[in-house]
Design a protein around this motif. Structure first.
Motif, short mmCIF file in Angstrom:
data_model
loop_
_atom_site.label_atom_id
_atom_site.label_comp_id
_atom_site.label_asym_id
_atom_site.label_seq_id
_atom_site.Cartn_x
_atom_site.Cartn_y
_atom_site.Cartn_z
N UNK A 53 13.83 2.01 1.25
CA UNK A 53 12.95 0.90 0.87
C UNK A 53 11.63 1.10 1.58
N UNK A 54 10.56 1.01 0.84
CA UNK A 54 9.25 1.26 1.43
C UNK A 54 8.35 0.04 1.21
N UNK A 55 7.69 -0.35 2.28
CA UNK A 55 6.80 -1.51 2.21
C UNK A 55 5.58 -1.22 3.08
N UNK A 56 4.41 -1.28 2.52
CA UNK A 56 3.16 -0.99 3.23
C UNK A 56 3.26 0.27 4.09
N UNK B 254 12.29 2.13 5.24
CA UNK B 254 13.58 1.72 5.82
C UNK B 254 14.72 2.37 5.05
N UNK B 255 15.83 2.54 5.76
CA UNK B 255 16.98 3.19 5.13
C UNK B 255 17.00 4.64 5.52
N UNK B 256 16.03 5.04 6.34
CA UNK B 256 15.90 6.44 6.74
C UNK B 256 16.94 6.78 7.79
N UNK C 31 18.26 10.60 -4.21
CA UNK C 31 17.59 9.73 -3.25
C UNK C 31 16.69 8.77 -4.02
N UNK C 32 16.93 7.46 -3.83
CA UNK C 32 16.07 6.47 -4.49
C UNK C 32 15.00 5.98 -3.54
N UNK C 33 13.80 5.80 -4.04
CA UNK C 33 12.70 5.28 -3.23
C UNK C 33 12.21 4.00 -3.91
N UNK C 34 12.45 2.87 -3.26
CA UNK C 34 12.13 1.59 -3.88
C UNK C 34 11.03 0.87 -3.12
N UNK C 35 10.11 0.26 -3.84
CA UNK C 35 9.06 -0.51 -3.18
C UNK C 35 8.08 -1.03 -4.20
N UNK C 36 7.35 -2.12 -3.82
CA UNK C 36 6.38 -2.68 -4.77
C UNK C 36 5.19 -1.75 -5.00
N UNK C 37 4.31 -2.14 -5.87
CA UNK C 37 3.09 -1.36 -6.11
C UNK C 37 2.33 -1.17 -4.80
N UNK C 38 1.73 -0.02 -4.65
CA UNK C 38 0.90 0.33 -3.48
C UNK C 38 1.68 0.37 -2.16
N UNK C 39 2.99 0.46 -2.22
CA UNK C 39 3.77 0.50 -0.97
C UNK C 39 3.80 1.91 -0.37
N UNK C 40 3.64 2.94 -1.22
CA UNK C 40 3.63 4.32 -0.71
C UNK C 40 4.67 5.22 -1.36
N UNK C 41 5.21 4.80 -2.50
CA UNK C 41 6.27 5.60 -3.16
C UNK C 41 5.74 6.96 -3.61
#
Ligand SMILES: Nc1ncnc2c1ncn2[C@@H]1O[C@H](COP(=O)(O)OP(=O)(O)OP(=O)(O)O)[C@@H](O)[C@H]1O
Ligand SMILES: [Mg+2]
Length: 352
Positions: free
Chosen positions: A343-346, A350-352, A26-36
């Motif tokens: 994909x995680x943002x703030x 998504x992708x769940x 499972x990959x978890x992608x997102x910018x810094x501070x997104x919640x990874x």
């Protein structure tokens, strides 16, 4: 196939999320501070009953909420088992298969987790506590009686130290005997475990380009060549003077050497990352039930070639893996094997 579904309510910056997770990668992608890291932390809390970032559970509750719940379904031996971990009105609650648990030990047996993140370097660079914890976690799965043994030892140590502090000597010989009795078995288990670890570590490290053997050397927490009873006897005056027990497995440690060189001062940062990761992976692979790997910051410190080598090792493991990155290209070598990409943002996933 350990975690099949995950529900999160008010955990750090993740307010609400439901994830259907893949039994493989499972990959978890997102910018810094997104919640990874928060997402990995939520999974970790579900399996370990505690966080790896905060000792106070109140800190993981979303700042605008009072309570948090992380729950999920674990698939084990053809059964699906609901698990949950909540923080409600200042109280922690662990639920497993519809029951409230008093201790997290049962949870550990159902959902073993191994975390690979920058703190893992402590294993090589930090004090002996991290290494004792590493040993204890592994032996816990290798020896069914280890937990009760460990608790008996801790009890004897606590009682003995309290007596030494108070100056009350009436039951000191009894607790000294107890300490020695449990301490010797504990120490033997840790020694045996390190011995078992050595060969698979060397084999796996070879796949990462380390030719030659690794040696894991157990350092007992009392002078070499002495038995624990004699060490405690010899220490008595010193123990009484300082009010604590100097000798015993609570002072254990171990060293890692490669081709006779201590890894700690000899390896580069990238090499150290490879080798602590390998240690953690070997440890996970020795657990008799499937173990889920949580990998934060996979690419840091590693060049492209080493990323590919480590990725190859992970892909061939056949364990469930959650792995974070800020962007997909950083995980080129692993992405094609991923069964799920989130994909995680703030804090929104998504992708769940
Ligand atoms: N209790 C909390 N409530 C709400 N937000 C929080 C709480 N604790 C931490 N945060 C915030 O959650 C955000 C996500 O943190 P996290 O460490 O998960 O990010 P990340 O995606 O791993 O970032 P990085 O790529 O920098 O490692 C941060 O902005 C952090 O300040
Ligand atoms: Mg992070």
């Amino acid at each position: 196939m350990p975690l099949v579904r995950l529900d999160i309510h008010s955990f750090r910056n993740i307010r609400l999320a439901t994830l259907t997770t893949d039994p493989g990668i499972n990959l978890i992608l997102g910018p810094n501070a997104s919640g990874k890291t928060s997402l990995l932390e939520a999974i970790f809390i579900l399996g370990r009953g505690q966080s790896f970032r905060s000792s106070r559970l109140a800190e993981v509750v979303n700042k605008d909420a009072k309570d948090m719940i992380v729950s999920g379904h674990i698939s084990l031996n053809g059964r699906t088992i609901p698990v949950g971990m909540g923080f409600h009105q200042g109280q922690k609650q662990i639920r497993l298969a519809g029951r409230t648990l008093q201790s997290r030990a049962e949870l550990l047996q159902i959902f073993p987790l191994q975390l690979l993140q920058p703190d893992l370097y402590d294993l090589l660079e930090g004090g002996p506590k991290a290494r004792r914890q590493f040993l204890d976690w592994g032996v816990f799965y290798a020896q069914p009686e280890y937990l009760s043994l460990w608790r008996s030892y801790q009890r004897a140590l606590g009682q003995r130290n309290a007596l030494l502090k108070s100056g009350n000597r009436s039951t000191l010989p009894f607790w000294t005997q107890e300490l020695a009795k449990y301490g010797k078995i504990l120490s033997q288990h840790r020694f045996d475990y390190l011995t078992v670890l050595q060969e698979p570590l060397t084999m796996m490290a070879r796949q990462l380009g380390f030719e030659g053997g690794f040696e894991l050397k157990y350092l007992q927490g009392w002078p070499q060549g002495k038995d624990l009873e004699s060490a405690l006897e010899d220490d008595l005056q010193r123990d009484q003077k300082y009010g604590f027990t100097h000798s015993g497995p609570h002072r254990d440690d171990f060293t890692i050497t490669w081709q006779g060189q201590p890894v700690k001062n000899f390896f580069s940062r990238g090499q150290m990352k490879l080798i602590v990761s390998t240690l953690a992976i070997v440890q996970a692979s020795l657990i008799p039930i499937p173990c889920c790997l949580l990998i934060d910051d996979f690419t840091s410190e590693l060049d492209q070639e080493n990323q590919a080598l480590l990725a190859n090792l992970l892909v061939n493991l056949k364990e469930q893996i959650f792995i974070t990155a800020t962007h997909l290209t950083a995980l080129d070598s692993i992405a094609k094997h991923a069964g799920q990409v989130f994909h995680i943002s703030e804090g929104t996933i998504q992708g769940a």
